[in-house]
Write an enzyme that holds these catalytic residues in place. Structure first.
Site, PDB file in Angstrom:
ATOM      1  N   ASP A 204      22.452   0.533  45.062  1.00 51.48           N
ATOM      2  CA  ASP A 204      21.287  -0.289  45.437  1.00 51.48           C
ATOM      3  C   ASP A 204      20.040   0.430  44.934  1.00 51.48           C
ATOM      4  O   ASP A 204      20.118   1.524  44.359  1.00 51.48           O
ATOM      5  CB  ASP A 204      21.235  -0.492  46.971  1.00 51.48           C
ATOM      6  CG  ASP A 204      20.524  -1.801  47.368  1.00 51.48           C
ATOM      7  OD1 ASP A 204      19.368  -1.990  46.949  1.00 51.48           O
ATOM      8  OD2 ASP A 204      21.119  -2.618  48.098  1.00 51.48           O
ATOM      9  N   GLY A 223      20.192   2.459  41.463  1.00 52.55           N
ATOM     10  CA  GLY A 223      20.121   1.794  40.167  1.00 52.55           C
ATOM     11  C   GLY A 223      19.619   0.378  40.287  1.00 52.55           C
ATOM     12  O   GLY A 223      19.339  -0.105  41.382  1.00 52.55           O
ATOM     13  N   PHE A 225      20.664  -3.403  39.073  1.00 51.21           N
ATOM     14  CA  PHE A 225      21.822  -4.108  38.499  1.00 51.21           C
ATOM     15  C   PHE A 225      21.456  -5.000  37.308  1.00 51.21           C
ATOM     16  O   PHE A 225      22.333  -5.506  36.637  1.00 51.21           O
ATOM     17  CB  PHE A 225      22.639  -4.855  39.553  1.00 51.21           C
ATOM     18  CG  PHE A 225      21.904  -5.720  40.553  1.00 51.21           C
ATOM     19  CD1 PHE A 225      20.991  -6.679  40.166  1.00 51.21           C
ATOM     20  CD2 PHE A 225      22.212  -5.590  41.919  1.00 51.21           C
ATOM     21  CE1 PHE A 225      20.365  -7.491  41.104  1.00 51.21           C
ATOM     22  CE2 PHE A 225      21.582  -6.397  42.871  1.00 51.21           C
ATOM     23  CZ  PHE A 225      20.643  -7.351  42.458  1.00 51.21           C
ATOM     24  N   ARG A 240      26.301 -11.310  49.400  1.00 54.73           N
ATOM     25  CA  ARG A 240      25.006 -11.984  49.533  1.00 54.73           C
ATOM     26  C   ARG A 240      24.014 -11.497  48.469  1.00 54.73           C
ATOM     27  O   ARG A 240      22.851 -11.260  48.751  1.00 54.73           O
ATOM     28  CB  ARG A 240      24.454 -11.798  50.941  1.00 54.73           C
ATOM     29  CG  ARG A 240      25.429 -12.332  51.983  1.00 54.73           C
ATOM     30  CD  ARG A 240      24.863 -12.340  53.355  1.00 54.73           C
ATOM     31  NE  ARG A 240      24.722 -11.012  53.921  1.00 54.73           N
ATOM     32  CZ  ARG A 240      24.292 -10.786  55.150  1.00 54.73           C
ATOM     33  NH1 ARG A 240      23.947 -11.787  55.917  1.00 54.73           N
ATOM     34  NH2 ARG A 240      24.207  -9.550  55.625  1.00 54.73           N
ATOM     35  N   HIS A 243      23.447 -15.201  45.511  1.00 56.17           N
ATOM     36  CA  HIS A 243      22.631 -16.334  45.983  1.00 56.17           C
ATOM     37  C   HIS A 243      21.124 -16.019  45.933  1.00 56.17           C
ATOM     38  O   HIS A 243      20.306 -16.921  46.093  1.00 56.17           O
ATOM     39  CB  HIS A 243      23.066 -16.793  47.391  1.00 56.17           C
ATOM     40  CG  HIS A 243      22.658 -15.900  48.512  1.00 56.17           C
ATOM     41  ND1 HIS A 243      22.708 -16.298  49.836  1.00 56.17           N
ATOM     42  CD2 HIS A 243      22.191 -14.625  48.535  1.00 56.17           C
ATOM     43  CE1 HIS A 243      22.288 -15.318  50.605  1.00 56.17           C
ATOM     44  NE2 HIS A 243      21.974 -14.288  49.845  1.00 56.17           N
ATOM     45  N   ASP A 244      20.773 -14.754  45.700  1.00 58.58           N
ATOM     46  CA  ASP A 244      19.347 -14.399  45.585  1.00 58.58           C
ATOM     47  C   ASP A 244      18.776 -14.736  44.208  1.00 58.58           C
ATOM     48  O   ASP A 244      17.558 -14.608  44.011  1.00 58.58           O
ATOM     49  CB  ASP A 244      19.154 -12.885  45.787  1.00 58.58           C
ATOM     50  CG  ASP A 244      19.405 -12.446  47.217  1.00 58.58           C
ATOM     51  OD1 ASP A 244      19.270 -13.288  48.126  1.00 58.58           O
ATOM     52  OD2 ASP A 244      19.732 -11.259  47.425  1.00 58.58           O
ATOM     53  N   GLU A 271      29.951 -15.003  49.754  1.00 59.55           N
ATOM     54  CA  GLU A 271      28.904 -16.028  49.830  1.00 59.55           C
ATOM     55  C   GLU A 271      29.419 -17.223  50.634  1.00 59.55           C
ATOM     56  O   GLU A 271      30.620 -17.396  50.809  1.00 59.55           O
ATOM     57  CB  GLU A 271      28.539 -16.562  48.425  1.00 59.55           C
ATOM     58  CG  GLU A 271      27.899 -15.562  47.478  1.00 59.55           C
ATOM     59  CD  GLU A 271      26.444 -15.224  47.795  1.00 59.55           C
ATOM     60  OE1 GLU A 271      25.898 -15.742  48.796  1.00 59.55           O
ATOM     61  OE2 GLU A 271      25.858 -14.427  47.029  1.00 59.55           O
ATOM     62  N   GLU A 294      22.297 -21.361  46.722  1.00 61.57           N
ATOM     63  CA  GLU A 294      23.701 -21.340  47.131  1.00 61.57           C
ATOM     64  C   GLU A 294      24.476 -22.152  46.102  1.00 61.57           C
ATOM     65  O   GLU A 294      23.903 -22.984  45.392  1.00 61.57           O
ATOM     66  CB  GLU A 294      23.868 -21.944  48.539  1.00 61.57           C
ATOM     67  CG  GLU A 294      23.064 -21.246  49.619  1.00 61.57           C
ATOM     68  CD  GLU A 294      23.506 -19.820  49.910  1.00 61.57           C
ATOM     69  OE1 GLU A 294      24.686 -19.486  49.698  1.00 61.57           O
ATOM     70  OE2 GLU A 294      22.639 -19.012  50.330  1.00 61.57           O
TER      71      GLU A 294
HETATM   72  C1  LIG Z   1      20.347 -10.033  50.597  1.00 60.25           C
HETATM   73  S1  LIG Z   1      20.499  -8.288  50.496  1.00 60.25           S
HETATM   74  C2  LIG Z   1      22.241  -8.109  50.750  1.00 60.25           C
HETATM   75  C3  LIG Z   1      22.622  -6.740  51.281  1.00 60.25           C
HETATM   76  C4  LIG Z   1      24.099  -6.575  51.606  1.00 60.25           C
HETATM   77  N1  LIG Z   1      24.940  -6.683  50.414  1.00 60.25           N
HETATM   78  C5  LIG Z   1      24.530  -7.551  52.676  1.00 60.25           C
HETATM   79  O1  LIG Z   1      25.350  -8.434  52.450  1.00 60.25           O
HETATM   80  O2  LIG Z   1      24.013  -7.400  53.795  1.00 60.25           O
HETATM   81  C6  LIG Z   1      20.267  -7.990  48.766  1.00 60.25           C
HETATM   82  C7  LIG Z   1      20.347  -6.542  48.345  1.00 60.25           C
HETATM   83  O3  LIG Z   1      20.195  -6.457  46.912  1.00 60.25           O
HETATM   84  C8  LIG Z   1      19.430  -5.319  46.625  1.00 60.25           C
HETATM   85  N2  LIG Z   1      18.801  -5.491  45.305  1.00 60.25           N
HETATM   86  C9  LIG Z   1      17.835  -6.387  44.968  1.00 60.25           C
HETATM   87  N3  LIG Z   1      17.515  -6.259  43.677  1.00 60.25           N
HETATM   88  C10 LIG Z   1      18.282  -5.242  43.182  1.00 60.25           C
HETATM   89  C11 LIG Z   1      18.425  -4.674  41.889  1.00 60.25           C
HETATM   90  N4  LIG Z   1      17.698  -5.136  40.847  1.00 60.25           N
HETATM   91  N5  LIG Z   1      19.329  -3.659  41.719  1.00 60.25           N
HETATM   92  C12 LIG Z   1      20.072  -3.215  42.770  1.00 60.25           C
HETATM   93  N6  LIG Z   1      19.998  -3.741  44.027  1.00 60.25           N
HETATM   94  C13 LIG Z   1      19.110  -4.753  44.224  1.00 60.25           C
HETATM   95  C14 LIG Z   1      18.417  -5.271  47.745  1.00 60.25           C
HETATM   96  O4  LIG Z   1      17.821  -3.989  47.876  1.00 60.25           O
HETATM   97  C15 LIG Z   1      19.276  -5.676  48.942  1.00 60.25           C
HETATM   98  O5  LIG Z   1      19.858  -4.561  49.573  1.00 60.25           O
END
Ligand SMILES: C[S@@+](CC[C@H](N)C(=O)[O-])C[C@H]1O[C@@H](n2cnc3c(N)ncnc32)[C@H](O)[C@@H]1O
Length: 329
Positions: A204, A223, A225, A240, A243-244, A271, A294
């Site tokens: 993360d 890192g 992603f 999760r 879906h972002d 998801e 979604e």
């Molecule tokens: C909606 S949360 C989900 C967290 C966890 N997987 C869960 O189900 O509770 C999205 C996660 O993606 C991480 N994230 C967002 N952009 C990122 C990126 N470019 N690289 C790595 N992690 C990222 C955020 O820090 C966050 O922890």
């Protein structure tokens, strides 16, 4: 004059519109109670509202009226001017696995403000959070570390389905799970606890993994992603995450995962699936808050097949979540 019954507030269509239109009364009342820490103040027993208001730093009459609405909605009990916790209100207490206080505060503070720009976001196609806050959700969380930690805790409170993942999926053949965007590691920690042969890598953003749970078999790697994903796993968990993001962004993330994973490796996408009821609501939240969406099973299958994976099966979890398993081909 006609014989038709007059349509008024008793008309079921009008009542339905009123109920939907007034939804924010209850959600904002819930937020106010969570922000004021009312559930914590009631932990040691029922309290008269004047005492509760004094302890919370709130106006007595206003707090009474908020609690009366919440009691009507089944959150807190209020009788003879004395408030107490019930099963739902217990979830608003601070701390402990599964507390929903942080989630309610994020929804009521940041997400509610973003929803105020939903109309202009729908017109422009941009996400409402960006319109409201001038930057995306994850940039905002990075720039506001307190809110970032609250968001991570709120995500960690998804324990209802987290706890069922270690049993729902067969981890016996798995050696190393990489939890991509794994937040504070709550889900990965529960997989490691249930499966002593499994090693875990939490991947993360740097500020997020700083507050990760400690576990002897968990390595945290910082890192992005969108640049690359850490190698070394035979199961890559995306809980999760997809879906972002838009389809284009998901293709980038999954392609980076495909580069990191060996043939035969698995991705485990957690998801909800459209057209489920929660997924339909969550989809509008994604539209407003992250610019993501979604998806249906077919849409996940398409994303996977375009990035060198094949959707193999879908294992249902509580609250409409699923493990959507894809194999690297
Ligand atoms: C909606 S949360 C989900 C967290 C966890 N997987 C869960 O189900 O509770 C999205 C996660 O993606 C991480 N994230 C967002 N952009 C990122 C990126 N470019 N690289 C790595 N992690 C990222 C955020 O820090 C966050 O922890």
């Amino acid at each position: 004059m006609t014989d038709e019954a007059p349509s008024g507030p008793t008309d079921s269509g009008a009542r339905r519109i009123q109920e939907v239109a007034m939804g924010y009364y209850s959600s904002q009342a819930l937020y106010v109670a969570a922000e004021l820490g009312i559930a914590d103040l009631l932990e040691s027993g029922p309290m008269p509202v004047p005492d509760l208001a004094a302890a919370a730093g709130a106006d007595e009459d206003s707090l009474f009226r908020i609690l009366r609405l919440l009691a009507r909605d089944g959150v807190f009990e209020l009788s003879g001017g004395v408030a107490c916790l019930n099963q739902a209100a217990e979830q608003l207490k601070t701390g402990g696995q599964g507390t929903m206080r942080d989630l309610v505060v994020i929804f009521g503070r940041e997400f509610y403000r973003a929803f105020g720009e939903l109309l202009s976001a729908v017109r422009s196609g941009d996400d409402a959070f960006r319109v409201t806050f001038g930057r995306g959700l994850f940039e905002y969380l990075k720039e506001n570390p307190d809110r970032g930690r609250a968001f991570d805790r709120a995500m960690g409170a998804g324990a209802v389905f987290f706890n069922s993942v270690p049993d729902a999926y067969n981890f016996a053949p798995v050696t190393t799970v990489v939890d991509v965007g794994g937040g504070n590691g709550t889900l990965l920690g529960s997989i490691l606890a249930a499966h002593p042969h499994v090693e875990g890598i939490l991947f993360d953003a740097a500020p997020v993994i700083e507050s990760a749970v400690a576990h002897p078999r968990l390595t945290a790697v910082a890192g992005n992603f969108f640049n690359s994903i850490v190698e070394g796993g035979d199961a890559y968990l995306f809980s999760r995450i997809l879906h972002d993001w838009s389809d284009q962004q998901c293709l980038k993330i999954l392609a980076n995962c495909r580069r990191a994973i060996d043939p035969g490796g698995r991705i485990l996408v957690i998801e909800r699936l459209l057209p489920g009821a929660y997924a339909t609501a969550a989809d509008v939240n994604m539209l407003a808050v992250t610019g993501g969406r979604e998806r249906s099973r077919e849409e996940f299958a398409a994303l996977m097949s375009r990035t060198g994976f094949e959707l193999r099966r879908v294992i249902p979890l509580p609250l409409e979540y699923n493990v959507i398993e894809g194999a690297a081909v």
